[in-house]
Design a protein around this motif. Structure first.
Motif, PDB file in Angstrom:
ATOM      1  N   GLY A  40      32.352  11.170  39.069  1.00  0.00           N
ATOM      2  CA  GLY A  40      33.621  11.118  39.782  1.00  0.00           C
ATOM      3  C   GLY A  40      34.838  10.935  38.906  1.00  0.00           C
ATOM      4  N   LEU A  41      34.634  10.670  37.624  1.00  0.00           N
ATOM      5  CA  LEU A  41      35.757  10.477  36.715  1.00  0.00           C
ATOM      6  C   LEU A  41      36.089  11.774  35.979  1.00  0.00           C
ATOM      7  CD1 LEU A  41      34.888   7.045  35.039  1.00  0.00           C
ATOM      8  CD2 LEU A  41      36.455   7.468  36.941  1.00  0.00           C
ATOM      9  N   ASP A  42      37.360  11.962  35.668  1.00  0.00           N
ATOM     10  CA  ASP A  42      37.779  13.057  34.810  1.00  0.00           C
ATOM     11  C   ASP A  42      37.271  12.808  33.392  1.00  0.00           C
ATOM     12  OD1 ASP A  42      39.731  15.459  34.468  1.00  0.00           O
ATOM     13  OD2 ASP A  42      40.300  14.088  32.853  1.00  0.00           O
ATOM     14  N   THR A  80      28.257  14.258  19.979  1.00  0.00           N
ATOM     15  CA  THR A  80      27.953  12.869  20.338  1.00  0.00           C
ATOM     16  C   THR A  80      28.880  12.381  21.448  1.00  0.00           C
ATOM     17  OG1 THR A  80      27.012  12.315  18.180  1.00  0.00           O
ATOM     18  CG2 THR A  80      27.907  10.492  19.466  1.00  0.00           C
ATOM     19  N   VAL A  81      30.127  12.840  21.414  1.00  0.00           N
ATOM     20  CA  VAL A  81      31.032  12.528  22.528  1.00  0.00           C
ATOM     21  C   VAL A  81      30.480  13.107  23.823  1.00  0.00           C
ATOM     22  CG1 VAL A  81      33.357  12.856  23.461  1.00  0.00           C
ATOM     23  CG2 VAL A  81      33.049  12.386  21.020  1.00  0.00           C
ATOM     24  N   TRP A  82      30.054  14.372  23.786  1.00  0.00           N
ATOM     25  CA  TRP A  82      29.488  14.986  24.995  1.00  0.00           C
ATOM     26  C   TRP A  82      28.282  14.196  25.490  1.00  0.00           C
ATOM     27  CZ3 TRP A  82      29.792  20.401  22.388  1.00  0.00           C
ATOM     28  CH2 TRP A  82      31.040  20.977  22.639  1.00  0.00           C
ATOM     29  N   THR A  83      27.396  13.825  24.557  1.00  0.00           N
ATOM     30  CA  THR A  83      26.232  13.041  24.954  1.00  0.00           C
ATOM     31  C   THR A  83      26.662  11.733  25.619  1.00  0.00           C
ATOM     32  OG1 THR A  83      24.920  13.953  23.136  1.00  0.00           O
ATOM     33  CG2 THR A  83      24.116  11.937  24.150  1.00  0.00           C
ATOM     34  N   SER A  84      27.658  11.083  25.050  1.00  0.00           N
ATOM     35  CA  SER A  84      28.062   9.760  25.523  1.00  0.00           C
ATOM     36  C   SER A  84      28.729   9.789  26.891  1.00  0.00           C
ATOM     37  CB  SER A  84      29.006   9.105  24.504  1.00  0.00           C
ATOM     38  OG  SER A  84      30.278   9.731  24.504  1.00  0.00           O
ATOM     39  N   ILE A  85      29.327  10.933  27.255  1.00  0.00           N
ATOM     40  CA  ILE A  85      29.979  11.021  28.570  1.00  0.00           C
ATOM     41  C   ILE A  85      29.171  11.890  29.527  1.00  0.00           C
ATOM     42  CG2 ILE A  85      32.268  10.554  27.615  1.00  0.00           C
ATOM     43  CD1 ILE A  85      32.911  13.529  27.842  1.00  0.00           C
TER      44      ILE A  85
END
Length: 443
Positions: A40-42, A80-85
Protein backbone atom coordinates in the motif's frame (compact mmCIF):
# COMPACT_ATOMS: atom_id res chain seq x y z
CA UNK A 1 35.91 -16.12 12.19
CA UNK A 2 38.45 -14.16 14.24
CA UNK A 3 41.21 -16.62 13.32
CA UNK A 4 40.34 -16.26 9.64
CA UNK A 5 40.38 -12.47 9.90
CA UNK A 6 43.68 -12.47 11.81
CA UNK A 7 45.31 -14.63 9.11
CA UNK A 8 44.09 -12.30 6.37
CA UNK A 9 45.19 -9.15 8.21
CA UNK A 10 48.63 -10.66 8.86
CA UNK A 11 49.10 -11.19 5.13
CA UNK A 12 49.28 -14.95 5.56
CA UNK A 13 46.20 -15.60 3.44
CA UNK A 14 47.43 -19.07 2.46
CA UNK A 15 46.95 -20.11 6.09
CA UNK A 16 43.17 -19.73 5.89
CA UNK A 17 42.91 -23.07 4.10
CA UNK A 18 44.03 -24.85 7.26
CA UNK A 19 41.53 -23.10 9.51
CA UNK A 20 38.11 -24.43 10.39
CA UNK A 21 35.17 -22.95 8.53
CA UNK A 22 32.69 -21.42 11.01
CA UNK A 23 29.31 -23.11 11.12
CA UNK A 24 27.57 -19.72 11.19
CA UNK A 25 28.27 -16.14 10.19
CA UNK A 26 26.70 -12.69 10.19
CA UNK A 27 24.83 -11.55 7.10
CA UNK A 28 22.34 -8.93 5.96
CA UNK A 29 18.97 -10.53 5.34
CA UNK A 30 15.38 -9.94 4.44
CA UNK A 31 12.71 -12.21 5.94
CA UNK A 32 9.99 -14.02 4.03
CA UNK A 33 7.40 -13.31 6.70
CA UNK A 34 7.88 -9.58 6.12
CA UNK A 35 7.28 -9.64 2.36
CA UNK A 36 4.01 -7.70 2.81
CA UNK A 37 5.60 -5.13 5.12
CA UNK A 38 5.22 -2.22 2.70
CA UNK A 39 1.95 -3.10 1.02
CA UNK A 40 0.00 0.00 0.00
CA UNK A 41 2.97 2.35 0.19
CA UNK A 42 4.54 4.22 -2.71
CA UNK A 43 8.08 3.07 -3.57
CA UNK A 44 9.65 6.22 -2.18
CA UNK A 45 7.93 5.67 1.17
CA UNK A 46 9.35 2.16 1.60
CA UNK A 47 12.25 2.19 4.04
CA UNK A 48 15.04 -0.44 3.74
CA UNK A 49 15.97 0.25 7.36
CA UNK A 50 12.79 -1.57 8.40
CA UNK A 51 13.33 -4.69 6.29
CA UNK A 52 17.09 -5.31 6.25
CA UNK A 53 18.36 -7.25 9.25
CA UNK A 54 21.79 -8.26 10.51
CA UNK A 55 21.35 -11.94 11.41
CA UNK A 56 23.48 -14.86 12.46
CA UNK A 57 22.91 -17.51 9.78
CA UNK A 58 24.15 -21.09 9.18
CA UNK A 59 27.04 -21.59 6.78
CA UNK A 60 25.75 -23.30 3.62
CA UNK A 61 27.06 -26.63 2.41
CA UNK A 62 29.76 -26.27 -0.27
CA UNK A 63 28.85 -27.95 -3.54
CA UNK A 64 30.70 -28.94 -6.73
CA UNK A 65 32.08 -26.02 -8.72
CA UNK A 66 31.57 -23.62 -5.83
CA UNK A 67 33.74 -21.56 -3.51
CA UNK A 68 33.23 -20.24 -0.01
CA UNK A 69 34.74 -16.77 0.40
CA UNK A 70 35.63 -14.79 3.52
CA UNK A 71 34.18 -11.41 2.56
CA UNK A 72 36.25 -8.41 3.58
CA UNK A 73 34.03 -5.80 1.93
CA UNK A 74 30.94 -5.48 -0.24
CA UNK A 75 28.83 -2.68 -1.71
CA UNK A 76 25.26 -1.53 -2.19
CA UNK A 77 23.58 -1.95 -5.57
CA UNK A 78 20.08 -0.99 -6.56
CA UNK A 79 19.07 -4.64 -6.65
CA UNK A 80 19.55 -4.76 -2.88
CA UNK A 81 17.21 -1.78 -2.63
CA UNK A 82 14.66 -3.68 -4.72
CA UNK A 83 15.05 -6.73 -2.51
CA UNK A 84 14.63 -4.64 0.64
CA UNK A 85 11.39 -3.01 -0.53
CA UNK A 86 10.06 -6.23 -2.14
CA UNK A 87 9.80 -4.69 -5.63
CA UNK A 88 8.88 -5.46 -8.33
CA UNK A 89 8.26 -8.80 -6.59
CA UNK A 90 9.56 -10.44 -3.46
CA UNK A 91 12.91 -12.10 -4.16
CA UNK A 92 11.67 -15.13 -2.25
CA UNK A 93 9.84 -16.06 -5.45
CA UNK A 94 13.25 -16.27 -7.15
CA UNK A 95 14.67 -18.43 -4.37
CA UNK A 96 11.69 -20.79 -4.40
CA UNK A 97 11.94 -21.24 -8.19
CA UNK A 98 15.71 -21.81 -8.00
CA UNK A 99 15.27 -24.26 -5.16
CA UNK A 100 13.16 -26.55 -7.36
CA UNK A 101 15.96 -26.99 -9.90
CA UNK A 102 18.02 -29.61 -8.05
CA UNK A 103 18.83 -30.96 -4.59
CA UNK A 104 21.87 -28.66 -4.54
CA UNK A 105 19.90 -25.50 -5.37
CA UNK A 106 17.30 -26.40 -2.72
CA UNK A 107 19.78 -24.89 -0.23
CA UNK A 108 18.78 -21.44 -1.51
CA UNK A 109 15.07 -21.75 -0.73
CA UNK A 110 15.06 -20.47 2.84
CA UNK A 111 12.80 -18.21 4.93
CA UNK A 112 15.58 -15.61 4.88
CA UNK A 113 17.60 -14.18 2.01
CA UNK A 114 21.26 -13.15 2.51
CA UNK A 115 21.62 -10.32 0.02
CA UNK A 116 24.41 -8.54 -1.83
CA UNK A 117 25.91 -8.82 -5.32
CA UNK A 118 29.46 -7.56 -4.77
CA UNK A 119 32.43 -8.79 -2.75
CA UNK A 120 36.16 -8.62 -2.26
CA UNK A 121 37.72 -11.24 -0.04
CA UNK A 122 39.74 -14.41 0.32
CA UNK A 123 38.85 -17.92 -0.83
CA UNK A 124 38.32 -20.21 2.17
CA UNK A 125 37.32 -23.47 0.52
CA UNK A 126 36.61 -24.78 -2.96
CA UNK A 127 34.27 -27.59 -3.89
CA UNK A 128 34.94 -30.63 -6.09
CA UNK A 129 35.92 -29.78 -9.65
CA UNK A 130 37.42 -26.37 -8.85
CA UNK A 131 41.00 -26.11 -10.10
CA UNK A 132 41.55 -22.44 -10.99
CA UNK A 133 41.22 -21.12 -7.43
CA UNK A 134 42.78 -22.14 -4.13
CA UNK A 135 42.21 -21.24 -0.47
CA UNK A 136 44.07 -18.02 0.23
CA UNK A 137 43.48 -16.43 -3.18
CA UNK A 138 42.47 -12.77 -2.96
CA UNK A 139 39.46 -12.31 -5.20
CA UNK A 140 36.53 -10.22 -6.28
CA UNK A 141 33.32 -11.73 -7.60
CA UNK A 142 31.02 -10.81 -10.44
CA UNK A 143 27.36 -11.56 -9.90
CA UNK A 144 26.43 -13.90 -12.78
CA UNK A 145 25.34 -17.28 -11.45
CA UNK A 146 24.69 -19.62 -14.36
CA UNK A 147 24.05 -23.36 -14.60
CA UNK A 148 25.25 -23.76 -18.24
CA UNK A 149 23.32 -26.98 -18.79
CA UNK A 150 21.36 -25.46 -21.67
CA UNK A 151 22.83 -24.93 -25.16
CA UNK A 152 21.44 -21.38 -25.09
CA UNK A 153 24.19 -20.15 -22.79
CA UNK A 154 27.20 -21.46 -24.65
CA UNK A 155 27.50 -18.52 -27.03
CA UNK A 156 26.69 -15.91 -24.42
CA UNK A 157 26.10 -17.07 -20.85
CA UNK A 158 23.67 -14.22 -20.27
CA UNK A 159 21.28 -16.04 -22.62
CA UNK A 160 21.29 -19.22 -20.55
CA UNK A 161 17.80 -20.19 -19.43
CA UNK A 162 19.09 -20.67 -15.86
CA UNK A 163 21.06 -17.44 -15.57
CA UNK A 164 20.61 -15.57 -12.30
CA UNK A 165 22.06 -12.63 -10.41
CA UNK A 166 23.86 -13.87 -7.31
CA UNK A 167 22.67 -12.31 -4.07
CA UNK A 168 19.46 -11.12 -5.75
CA UNK A 169 18.01 -14.19 -7.44
CA UNK A 170 20.15 -16.57 -5.37
CA UNK A 171 20.91 -16.75 -1.66
CA UNK A 172 24.19 -16.40 0.30
CA UNK A 173 25.16 -13.01 -1.14
CA UNK A 174 28.07 -10.70 -0.45
CA UNK A 175 26.70 -8.39 2.27
CA UNK A 176 27.94 -10.86 4.86
CA UNK A 177 31.06 -12.25 6.50
CA UNK A 178 30.97 -15.34 4.26
CA UNK A 179 29.54 -15.83 0.79
CA UNK A 180 28.86 -18.80 -1.47
CA UNK A 181 29.66 -18.33 -5.17
CA UNK A 182 30.27 -20.42 -8.24
CA UNK A 183 33.98 -20.60 -8.96
CA UNK A 184 33.45 -19.02 -12.38
CA UNK A 185 32.28 -15.87 -10.64
CA UNK A 186 35.76 -15.26 -9.23
CA UNK A 187 38.35 -12.83 -10.58
CA UNK A 188 41.68 -11.60 -9.19
CA UNK A 189 41.42 -8.71 -6.74
CA UNK A 190 43.12 -5.59 -8.15
CA UNK A 191 46.18 -5.44 -5.94
CA UNK A 192 46.47 -1.64 -5.72
CA UNK A 193 43.02 -1.22 -4.18
CA UNK A 194 41.71 -1.53 -0.66
CA UNK A 195 39.12 -4.18 0.10
CA UNK A 196 36.24 -1.71 -0.05
CA UNK A 197 37.48 -0.15 -3.28
CA UNK A 198 37.98 -3.54 -4.92
CA UNK A 199 34.51 -4.70 -3.87
CA UNK A 200 32.64 -1.74 -5.30
CA UNK A 201 33.01 -1.99 -9.12
CA UNK A 202 31.86 -5.59 -9.69
CA UNK A 203 28.20 -5.30 -10.63
CA UNK A 204 28.08 -1.78 -12.04
CA UNK A 205 31.43 -1.86 -13.84
CA UNK A 206 30.62 -5.11 -15.63
CA UNK A 207 27.08 -3.95 -16.42
CA UNK A 208 28.32 -0.69 -17.91
CA UNK A 209 31.00 -2.53 -19.90
CA UNK A 210 28.51 -4.85 -21.61
CA UNK A 211 25.93 -2.12 -22.05
CA UNK A 212 28.24 0.41 -23.63
CA UNK A 213 31.46 -1.23 -24.87
CA UNK A 214 30.65 -4.84 -25.74
CA UNK A 215 29.33 -6.00 -29.10
CA UNK A 216 26.46 -7.45 -27.06
CA UNK A 217 25.53 -3.89 -26.12
CA UNK A 218 25.99 -0.56 -27.90
CA UNK A 219 29.44 -1.46 -29.32
CA UNK A 220 30.72 2.09 -28.70
CA UNK A 221 33.40 3.45 -31.02
CA UNK A 222 35.71 6.44 -31.02
CA UNK A 223 33.91 9.72 -31.61
CA UNK A 224 30.47 8.47 -30.57
CA UNK A 225 28.37 10.99 -28.67
CA UNK A 226 27.08 9.12 -25.61
CA UNK A 227 24.27 10.55 -23.48
CA UNK A 228 24.70 9.17 -19.96
CA UNK A 229 21.88 9.44 -17.46
CA UNK A 230 22.98 9.64 -13.83
CA UNK A 231 26.56 10.11 -14.94
CA UNK A 232 27.98 10.43 -11.43
CA UNK A 233 26.06 7.45 -10.02
CA UNK A 234 26.97 3.81 -9.61
CA UNK A 235 26.41 2.84 -13.25
CA UNK A 236 26.89 6.20 -14.89
CA UNK A 237 30.28 6.88 -13.32
CA UNK A 238 31.68 3.78 -15.05
CA UNK A 239 29.92 4.58 -18.33
CA UNK A 240 31.52 8.03 -18.20
CA UNK A 241 34.96 6.51 -17.67
CA UNK A 242 34.47 3.98 -20.48
CA UNK A 243 33.34 6.72 -22.86
CA UNK A 244 36.34 8.90 -22.07
CA UNK A 245 38.71 5.91 -22.13
CA UNK A 246 37.39 4.74 -25.50
CA UNK A 247 37.56 8.06 -27.35
CA UNK A 248 33.84 8.77 -27.20
CA UNK A 249 32.20 12.06 -26.20
CA UNK A 250 30.10 11.73 -23.04
CA UNK A 251 27.21 14.09 -22.39
CA UNK A 252 26.67 13.69 -18.67
CA UNK A 253 23.23 14.20 -17.17
CA UNK A 254 23.26 14.86 -13.42
CA UNK A 255 20.94 16.31 -10.79
CA UNK A 256 23.09 18.75 -8.82
CA UNK A 257 26.15 21.02 -9.09
CA UNK A 258 28.06 18.61 -6.82
CA UNK A 259 27.43 15.72 -9.19
CA UNK A 260 28.41 17.90 -12.15
CA UNK A 261 31.71 18.61 -10.41
CA UNK A 262 32.41 14.89 -10.05
CA UNK A 263 31.91 14.43 -13.79
CA UNK A 264 34.38 17.22 -14.45
CA UNK A 265 36.84 15.52 -12.09
CA UNK A 266 36.54 12.37 -14.23
CA UNK A 267 37.41 14.45 -17.32
CA UNK A 268 33.97 15.12 -18.82
CA UNK A 269 33.17 18.62 -20.04
CA UNK A 270 29.66 18.36 -21.54
CA UNK A 271 27.28 18.32 -18.59
CA UNK A 272 23.56 18.91 -18.13
CA UNK A 273 22.25 19.58 -14.63
CA UNK A 274 18.66 18.51 -15.22
CA UNK A 275 17.47 19.94 -11.90
CA UNK A 276 19.00 23.36 -12.46
CA UNK A 277 17.64 23.48 -16.01
CA UNK A 278 14.23 22.33 -14.84
CA UNK A 279 13.48 19.44 -17.21
CA UNK A 280 10.10 17.85 -16.50
CA UNK A 281 9.40 15.14 -19.04
CA UNK A 282 5.96 14.29 -17.60
CA UNK A 283 3.12 16.80 -17.30
CA UNK A 284 1.31 14.40 -14.99
CA UNK A 285 1.23 10.67 -14.23
CA UNK A 286 -0.08 9.77 -17.69
CA UNK A 287 1.10 12.52 -20.07
CA UNK A 288 4.61 13.18 -21.33
CA UNK A 289 5.71 16.63 -22.48
CA UNK A 290 7.22 16.46 -25.97
CA UNK A 291 8.19 20.13 -25.80
CA UNK A 292 10.53 19.16 -22.97
CA UNK A 293 11.99 16.39 -25.14
CA UNK A 294 12.70 19.00 -27.81
CA UNK A 295 14.21 21.45 -25.33
CA UNK A 296 16.42 18.68 -23.98
CA UNK A 297 17.52 17.65 -27.49
CA UNK A 298 18.34 21.25 -28.35
CA UNK A 299 20.50 21.53 -25.23
CA UNK A 300 22.43 18.41 -26.21
CA UNK A 301 23.08 19.79 -29.70
CA UNK A 302 24.18 23.10 -28.17
CA UNK A 303 26.81 21.27 -26.13
CA UNK A 304 28.01 18.95 -28.91
CA UNK A 305 28.12 21.49 -31.71
CA UNK A 306 25.03 20.13 -33.41
CA UNK A 307 25.33 16.38 -32.88
CA UNK A 308 22.60 14.15 -31.49
CA UNK A 309 23.64 11.16 -29.33
CA UNK A 310 24.84 8.07 -31.18
CA UNK A 311 24.16 6.12 -27.98
CA UNK A 312 21.85 6.78 -25.05
CA UNK A 313 22.95 4.97 -21.88
CA UNK A 314 19.58 4.30 -20.22
CA UNK A 315 18.77 3.02 -16.77
CA UNK A 316 16.26 5.40 -15.07
CA UNK A 317 13.45 3.90 -17.17
CA UNK A 318 9.94 5.31 -17.13
CA UNK A 319 10.84 8.89 -16.21
CA UNK A 320 13.37 9.39 -19.00
CA UNK A 321 12.75 6.75 -21.66
CA UNK A 322 10.49 8.82 -23.90
CA UNK A 323 13.10 11.57 -23.99
CA UNK A 324 15.88 9.04 -24.62
CA UNK A 325 14.17 7.62 -27.69
CA UNK A 326 13.45 11.11 -29.00
CA UNK A 327 16.96 12.58 -28.65
CA UNK A 328 18.95 9.65 -30.09
CA UNK A 329 20.28 10.39 -33.57
CA UNK A 330 18.83 8.83 -36.71
CA UNK A 331 20.10 5.25 -36.67
CA UNK A 332 21.19 5.65 -33.06
CA UNK A 333 20.98 3.21 -30.18
CA UNK A 334 19.15 3.35 -26.87
CA UNK A 335 20.62 0.68 -24.61
CA UNK A 336 18.84 -0.03 -21.33
CA UNK A 337 19.79 -2.14 -18.33
CA UNK A 338 17.38 -1.07 -15.60
CA UNK A 339 14.31 0.94 -14.66
CA UNK A 340 14.96 2.61 -11.33
CA UNK A 341 12.10 5.12 -11.85
CA UNK A 342 9.58 2.58 -13.13
CA UNK A 343 9.40 -0.51 -15.33
CA UNK A 344 6.58 0.50 -17.71
CA UNK A 345 8.28 2.61 -20.36
CA UNK A 346 6.39 4.84 -22.79
CA UNK A 347 7.79 6.45 -25.92
CA UNK A 348 6.56 7.74 -29.27
CA UNK A 349 7.28 4.93 -31.68
CA UNK A 350 7.33 7.28 -34.69
CA UNK A 351 10.71 8.57 -33.56
CA UNK A 352 11.99 5.01 -33.31
CA UNK A 353 10.75 3.35 -36.50
CA UNK A 354 10.86 6.32 -38.89
CA UNK A 355 14.38 7.25 -37.79
CA UNK A 356 15.67 3.66 -37.76
CA UNK A 357 16.73 3.73 -34.12
CA UNK A 358 17.36 0.61 -32.03
CA UNK A 359 16.51 -0.29 -28.45
CA UNK A 360 18.84 -2.89 -26.94
CA UNK A 361 18.18 -4.65 -23.66
CA UNK A 362 21.35 -5.28 -21.68
CA UNK A 363 21.57 -7.26 -18.44
CA UNK A 364 24.73 -7.55 -16.37
CA UNK A 365 27.58 -9.28 -18.29
CA UNK A 366 29.02 -12.66 -19.15
CA UNK A 367 32.20 -13.92 -17.50
CA UNK A 368 34.43 -12.68 -20.31
CA UNK A 369 32.94 -9.19 -20.21
CA UNK A 370 33.19 -9.06 -16.42
CA UNK A 371 36.81 -10.24 -16.61
CA UNK A 372 37.71 -7.55 -19.16
CA UNK A 373 36.01 -4.87 -17.06
CA UNK A 374 37.91 -6.03 -13.96
CA UNK A 375 41.16 -6.11 -15.94
CA UNK A 376 40.75 -2.41 -16.74
CA UNK A 377 40.34 -1.73 -13.01
CA UNK A 378 43.43 -3.84 -12.22
CA UNK A 379 45.53 -1.93 -14.74
CA UNK A 380 44.48 1.46 -13.36
CA UNK A 381 42.69 2.46 -16.57
CA UNK A 382 39.26 2.63 -14.89
CA UNK A 383 38.88 3.52 -11.23
CA UNK A 384 36.51 2.71 -8.38
CA UNK A 385 33.94 5.32 -7.47
CA UNK A 386 33.51 4.77 -3.73
CA UNK A 387 32.16 7.87 -2.04
CA UNK A 388 31.29 6.53 1.42
CA UNK A 389 31.77 3.33 3.39
CA UNK A 390 29.56 1.91 6.13
CA UNK A 391 30.18 -0.91 8.63
CA UNK A 392 28.11 -4.05 8.19
CA UNK A 393 25.90 -3.02 11.11
CA UNK A 394 24.78 0.09 9.16
CA UNK A 395 24.02 -1.61 5.84
CA UNK A 396 20.33 -0.74 6.10
CA UNK A 397 21.20 2.96 6.30
CA UNK A 398 23.51 2.58 3.30
CA UNK A 399 20.67 1.00 1.30
CA UNK A 400 18.34 3.79 2.41
CA UNK A 401 20.81 6.38 1.11
CA UNK A 402 20.97 4.66 -2.28
CA UNK A 403 17.17 4.34 -2.39
CA UNK A 404 16.84 8.09 -1.75
CA UNK A 405 19.68 8.96 -4.17
CA UNK A 406 21.62 10.60 -1.35
CA UNK A 407 24.89 9.09 -2.57
CA UNK A 408 27.53 9.63 -5.23
CA UNK A 409 29.14 6.77 -7.15
CA UNK A 410 29.16 3.59 -5.07
CA UNK A 411 28.50 3.09 -1.37
CA UNK A 412 30.77 0.47 0.18
CA UNK A 413 30.22 -1.80 3.18
CA UNK A 414 32.92 -3.28 5.44
CA UNK A 415 32.01 -6.86 6.25
CA UNK A 416 35.01 -8.58 7.90
CA UNK A 417 37.48 -5.75 7.36
CA UNK A 418 37.69 -3.81 10.64
CA UNK A 419 38.64 -0.49 9.05
CA UNK A 420 38.95 1.17 5.68
CA UNK A 421 42.27 1.30 3.85
CA UNK A 422 43.35 -2.34 4.22
CA UNK A 423 44.34 -4.84 1.53
CA UNK A 424 46.64 -2.78 -0.70
CA UNK A 425 49.49 -4.92 -2.11
CA UNK A 426 50.81 -2.72 -4.96
CA UNK A 427 51.59 0.66 -3.45
CA UNK A 428 53.43 1.97 -6.51
CA UNK A 429 50.41 1.57 -8.79
CA UNK A 430 48.16 3.03 -6.12
CA UNK A 431 50.31 6.12 -5.72
CA UNK A 432 50.25 6.61 -9.48
CA UNK A 433 46.44 6.77 -9.49
CA UNK A 434 45.68 8.00 -5.97
CA UNK A 435 43.82 11.14 -7.04
CA UNK A 436 41.56 9.23 -9.45
CA UNK A 437 40.88 6.49 -6.89
CA UNK A 438 39.79 9.05 -4.30
CA UNK A 439 37.92 11.55 -6.44
CA UNK A 440 34.46 10.44 -5.23
CA UNK A 441 35.45 10.58 -1.55
CA UNK A 442 34.10 13.23 0.81
CA UNK A 443 31.70 14.76 -1.69
Amino acid sequence: MKQILDAILSGDTAAVGALDVPDHYRGITVHADEATLFEGLDSKEKDPRKSLHLDDVPTPELGPGEALVAVMASAINYNTVWTSIFEPVSTFSFLKRYGKLSPLTARHDLPYHVVGSDLAGVVLRTGPGVNAWQPGDEVVAHCLSVELESPDGHNDTMLDSEQRIWGFETNFGGLAELALVKSNQLMPKPDHLTWEEAASPGLVNSTAYRQLVSANGANMKQGDVVLIWGASGGLGSYATQFALNGGAIPVCVVSSPEKAEICRAMGASLIIDRSAEGYRFWKDETTQDQLEWKRFGARIRELTGGDDPDIVFEHPGRETFGASVYVARRGGTIVTCASTSGFLHEYDNRYLWMNLKRIIGSHFANYREAWEANRLIAKGMVHPTVSKVYPLEETAQAAYDVHRNLHQGKVGVLTLAPTEGLGVRNTALREQHADAINRFRNR
